[in-house]
Design a protein around this motif. Structure first.
Motif, short mmCIF file in Angstrom:
data_model
loop_
_atom_site.label_atom_id
_atom_site.label_comp_id
_atom_site.label_asym_id
_atom_site.label_seq_id
_atom_site.Cartn_x
_atom_site.Cartn_y
_atom_site.Cartn_z
N THR A 81 0.91 -1.31 0.07
CA THR A 81 -0.16 0.05 -0.04
C THR A 81 0.85 1.31 -0.04
OG1 THR A 81 -1.90 -1.19 1.21
CG2 THR A 81 -1.76 1.21 1.43
N HIS A 82 0.73 2.14 -1.07
CA HIS A 82 1.43 3.70 -0.76
C HIS A 82 0.36 4.60 -0.11
CE1 HIS A 82 3.67 2.62 -4.64
NE2 HIS A 82 3.00 1.34 -4.24
N LEU A 83 0.95 4.80 0.93
CA LEU A 83 0.19 5.80 1.75
C LEU A 83 0.99 6.95 2.62
CD1 LEU A 83 -3.12 6.26 2.58
CD2 LEU A 83 -2.29 4.94 4.65
N ALA A 84 0.87 8.21 2.23
CA ALA A 84 1.49 9.26 3.16
C ALA A 84 3.26 8.90 2.79
CB ALA A 84 1.54 9.39 4.41
N GLY A 85 3.58 8.62 1.62
CA GLY A 85 5.04 8.51 1.50
C GLY A 85 5.59 7.13 1.97
N GLN A 86 4.86 6.35 2.40
CA GLN A 86 5.49 4.91 2.79
C GLN A 86 4.78 4.04 1.55
OE1 GLN A 86 6.21 4.90 7.17
NE2 GLN A 86 3.84 4.85 7.03
N ARG A 87 5.49 2.90 1.56
CA ARG A 87 5.12 1.94 0.89
C ARG A 87 5.27 0.70 1.56
NH1 ARG A 87 7.41 5.26 -3.32
NH2 ARG A 87 9.53 4.54 -2.97
N SER A 88 4.26 -0.04 2.19
CA SER A 88 4.62 -1.31 3.05
C SER A 88 3.35 -2.18 3.14
CB SER A 88 4.72 -0.79 4.42
OG SER A 88 3.88 -0.21 4.92
N THR A 89 3.69 -3.46 3.43
CA THR A 89 2.77 -4.55 3.70
C THR A 89 2.16 -4.28 4.95
OG1 THR A 89 4.51 -5.97 4.46
CG2 THR A 89 4.32 -5.68 2.26
N PRO A 90 1.04 -5.12 5.25
CA PRO A 90 0.51 -5.10 6.69
C PRO A 90 1.41 -5.49 7.68
CG PRO A 90 -1.09 -6.36 4.92
CD PRO A 90 0.19 -6.06 4.27
N LEU A 91 2.22 -6.49 7.42
CA LEU A 91 3.22 -7.06 8.42
C LEU A 91 4.22 -5.79 8.93
CD1 LEU A 91 4.74 -9.19 10.41
CD2 LEU A 91 6.18 -9.36 8.54
N ILE A 92 4.58 -5.08 7.94
CA ILE A 92 5.67 -4.16 8.00
C ILE A 92 5.07 -2.80 9.02
CG2 ILE A 92 7.18 -2.37 6.76
CD1 ILE A 92 7.75 -4.26 4.91
N ILE A 93 3.95 -2.50 8.36
CA ILE A 93 3.33 -1.49 9.01
C ILE A 93 2.93 -1.66 10.49
CG2 ILE A 93 0.74 -1.75 8.36
CD1 ILE A 93 2.89 1.76 8.52
N ALA A 94 2.43 -3.01 10.79
CA ALA A 94 2.17 -3.26 12.14
C ALA A 94 3.38 -3.43 12.87
CB ALA A 94 1.53 -4.80 12.22
N ALA A 95 4.35 -3.78 12.47
CA ALA A 95 5.69 -3.53 13.23
C ALA A 95 6.06 -2.25 13.47
CB ALA A 95 6.72 -4.57 12.65
N ARG A 96 5.90 -1.60 12.29
CA ARG A 96 6.35 -0.14 12.39
C ARG A 96 5.75 0.41 13.63
NH1 ARG A 96 7.12 4.33 13.62
NH2 ARG A 96 7.34 6.00 12.41
N ASN A 97 4.42 -0.02 13.63
CA ASN A 97 3.60 0.83 14.77
C ASN A 97 3.41 0.13 16.16
OD1 ASN A 97 3.16 2.54 12.54
ND2 ASN A 97 1.04 2.11 12.20
N GLY A 98 4.18 -1.09 16.01
CA GLY A 98 4.23 -1.61 17.35
C GLY A 98 2.96 -2.54 17.76
N HIS A 99 2.12 -3.17 16.75
CA HIS A 99 1.13 -3.75 17.21
C HIS A 99 1.36 -5.23 17.25
CE1 HIS A 99 -1.26 -0.35 16.64
NE2 HIS A 99 -0.83 -0.24 15.52
N GLU A 100 1.80 -5.86 18.37
CA GLU A 100 2.39 -7.07 18.77
C GLU A 100 1.19 -8.06 18.19
OE1 GLU A 100 2.81 -7.97 22.67
OE2 GLU A 100 3.43 -9.71 22.20
N LYS A 101 0.05 -7.91 18.73
CA LYS A 101 -0.95 -8.94 18.54
C LYS A 101 -1.18 -9.24 16.81
CE LYS A 101 -3.69 -8.95 22.71
NZ LYS A 101 -3.36 -7.61 23.34
N VAL A 102 -1.04 -7.90 16.22
CA VAL A 102 -1.16 -8.35 14.73
C VAL A 102 -0.01 -8.80 14.18
CG1 VAL A 102 -1.33 -7.04 12.40
CG2 VAL A 102 -2.63 -6.07 14.47
N VAL A 103 1.25 -8.55 14.69
CA VAL A 103 2.34 -9.30 14.06
C VAL A 103 2.30 -10.72 14.63
CG1 VAL A 103 4.97 -9.42 14.27
CG2 VAL A 103 3.59 -7.09 14.23
N ARG A 104 1.72 -11.00 15.70
CA ARG A 104 1.89 -12.49 16.13
C ARG A 104 0.89 -13.25 15.24
NH1 ARG A 104 3.28 -14.57 20.85
NH2 ARG A 104 3.49 -12.93 22.01
N PHE A 105 -0.36 -12.60 15.12
CA PHE A 105 -1.32 -13.33 14.36
C PHE A 105 -0.98 -13.63 12.99
CE2 PHE A 105 -5.01 -12.52 11.37
CZ PHE A 105 -5.82 -13.39 11.66
N LEU A 106 -0.39 -12.48 12.13
CA LEU A 106 0.29 -12.71 10.94
C LEU A 106 1.38 -13.70 10.83
CD1 LEU A 106 0.26 -9.07 9.64
CD2 LEU A 106 -1.38 -10.64 8.83
#
Ligand SMILES: *[C@@H]1O[C@H](CO)[C@@H](O)[C@H](O)[C@H]1NC(C)=O
Length: 602
Positions: free
Chosen positions: A40-65
């Protein structure tokens, strides 16, 4: 599918694990893979769900993925951190850089590669060192992260930790065998970086700085001395932390260290004297240093010499204090010294391929201020700046060729600003007293740029811009001297070979532009001079633009209409061409090639 991917990304980015689970339910394996690899291209970033979840510190999402979908931990994306754009970052890099320890642990326990580097060769460990997170640093090192991987400038993890003043991280890395004498591309060691940062926060940093220096016991004597010298220099030419007593103090301490062993003093490597720094060499002894103790100007220059010797002329930080010192001179009306320093900084920056647009504009401003105050502007100085300006435009044009689509608007802005600055400098050159030889030198640069034929986003050539009232003029001193349309600049461009019938994207020639000037009475002389210059240089008065309009059709005022009519030298050849066009007579392949073009623009 594409909009679903957008929702999946959003849920991951916001940490909504239940929504995410619901969105991913009941899809084929191919579809799921598509959704979880979708960038996804958004606000100058280009990342996948896993990367953005890690970037934002969402441990549960990362674990789930990781647990349910076994998403590839080595996916890479482009993320933003504190205004920096990081290309090729993995989820682990993002979690380490953003300080999310649990996410780091989770990824590493799912076999994420601790040594996976970004495009600029930055490791997750480096990201954690930057941030000063000893817990994450220790964890990564314990999981076999390589502490010796440097980024593409050969800047090591130890250097970044030292620069940021994280002395606990520095201690830890040294304990684990980091090399304190490794040199970055610019020649600086970790100690230099610590010294560079030593002045940033006077209260807190002084202690950290000393503890960094003391930690690095194994560093060579020479690099410790240089660290003291850099610290001294950092107080000499800085708006916020200026303290000339401290400059002298640290330079003196460093000199004492150099002389400690009388038999074998640690001798400074001497650079050839730089005229901009007053032409003197750096002090070599305590006596020489003592002699300038009360000479603040000499100490300022000493500071600049120290930095250039130790950090190297390629270092990005070397030019800032030079520019600062120049600005202080300009404020004191010592323009000559200001310009010498700024020219030196401009050459340093251009030699190391930096973007010099701001530097060039700064010259346009100070020259304008000088012209306005009736100070003498040296033609040789203007000539040097013009020559750098041509090179900068050439580089901007070359960069445009390889610029990816999304960054084109910014690159175009940059090119346009550089073209405008060139025109300001040209305008300033018409206000300086030049000998014939100096004028010829200046004209050579104008000629060179005309050959490159840079264009604005509207396709306007230099000549179009010189006669257009919509060409913007910088408003810090520059507008006291420069304005457009400008008859002198027009004449100069034409004398140097500007194409008088060049057309912009709308098919307008310069003549089309000038006849729309809306100050024909108050600025009659400009209007008159420009129309005459254009026509005398062979401008076609009956050339049509894309809307089939001639300059006469486009005239917005009676004055320009009259001027144009008196200048029109309608030839039989032109009348014939117009008749051919008006009556749609076929002419291709029936008249000489050279005439086809002539018919076309009528
Ligand atoms: C990372 O680099 C270190 C040092 O070279 C090495 O021992 C380790 O196995 C590497 N780890 C991975 C996952 O490649």
């Amino acid at each position: 599918m594409e909009s679903l991917a957008g929702y999946v990304y959003k849920a991951a980015s916001e940490g909504r694990v239940l929504t995410l689970a619901a969105l991913l339910l009941n899809h084929s394996e191919t579809e799921t893979r598509y959704l979880l690899n979708y960038v996804t291209h958004l606000a100058g970033q280009r990342s996948t769900p896993l990367i953005i979840a890690a970037r934002n510190g969402h441990e549960k999402v990362v674990r789930f993925l990781l647990d349910h979908y076994r998403v590839d931990t080595e996916q890479t994306g482009t993320v933003r951190f504190d205004g920096y754009v990081i290309d090729g970052a993995t989820a682990l890099w993002c979690a380490a850089g953003a300080g999310h320890f649990e996410v780091v642990q989770l990824l590493v326990s799912h076999s994420a590669n601790v040594n996976h580097t970004t495009v600029t060769n930055s490791t997750p460990l480096r990201a954690a060192c930057f941030d000063g997170r000893l817990d994450i640093v220790r964890y990564l090192v314990e999981h076999l992260a390589d502490i010796s991987i440097a980024n593409k400038y050969d800047n090591t993890c130890l250097m970044i930790a030292a620069y940021k003043g994280h002395s606990d991280v520095v201690d830890f890395l040294l304990e684990r065998g980091a090399n304190p004498n490794a040199k970055a591309h610019c020649g600086a060691t970790a100690l230099h970086f610590a010294a560079e940062a030593g002045h940033l926060d006077i209260r807190a940093a002084r202690r950290t700085w000393w503890s960094c220096c003391c930690s690095i016991r194994t560093a060579t004597l020479e690099s410790r001395i240089e660290a003291l010298e850099l610290l001294g220099a950092s107080f000499a030419n800085d708006r916020e932390y200026y303290d000339i007593l401290k400059t002298y103090h640290y330079l003196y301490l460093a000199m004492l260290e150099r002389m400690r062993d009388h038999e074998h003093p640690v001798v400074k490597s001497q650079l050839p004297p730089v005229p901009a720094y007053g032409g003197r060499s750096e002090c070599q002894s305590l006596t020489e240093l003592e002699a300038i103790r009360l000479d603040h100007d000499a100490l300022h220059m000493e500071g600049l010499k120290v930095r250039e010797r130790i950090l190297g002329s390629e270092n990005i930080d070397v030019s800032h204090p030079i520019i600062y010192r120049g600005a202080v001179y300009a404020d004191n009306m010592e323009f000559d010294r200001c310009i010498k320093l700024w020219l030196h900084a401009l050459h340093l920056r251009q030699r190391s391929n930096r973007n010099t647009h701001k530097d060039l504009l700064r010259f346009a401003q100070v020259f304008s201020q000088m012209v306005h105050l009736k100070e003498t502007v040296q033609p040789a100085d203007v000539e040097q700046v013009l020559s750098c300006s041509v090179l900068e435009i050439q580089r901007s044009m070359a960069r445009m060729e390889s610029t990816p689509e999304p960054e084109l608007p910014a690159a175009t802005d940059n090119l346009e600003s550089n073209i405008f600055t060139f025109l300001y400098l040209l305008c300033i050159s018409t206000h300086t007293q030049c000998s014939a030889a100096q004028r010829a030198c200046i004209n050579k640069h104008v000629y060179q740029l005309l050959q490159l034929d840079p264009r604005s986003r509207e396709g306007s050539s230099l000549l179009h811009l010189a006669i257009s009232s919509s060409t913007p003029v910088d408003d810090f001193h520059t507008n006291d001297v420069c304005s457009f349309p400008n008859a002198q600049v027009t004449k100069l461009l034409l004398d140097c070979g500007a194409q008088v019938n060049a057309v912009d994207n709308e098919g307008n020639s310069p003549l089309h532009i000038i006849v729309q000037y809306n100050r024909p009475i108050s600025d009659f002389l400009t209007l008159h001079a420009i129309i005459i210059s254009l026509v005398e240089s062979g401008a076609h008065t009956d050339m049509t633009n894309k809307q089939k309009k001639t300059p006469l059709d486009k005239s917005t005022t009676g004055v320009s209409e009259i001027l144009l009519k008196t200048q029109m030298k309608m030839s039989l050849k032109c009348l014939a061409a117009r008749a051919v066009r008006q009556h749609h007579i076929t002419y291709r392949n029936q008249i000489p090639r050279t005439l086809e073009e002539f018919v076309e623009f009528h």
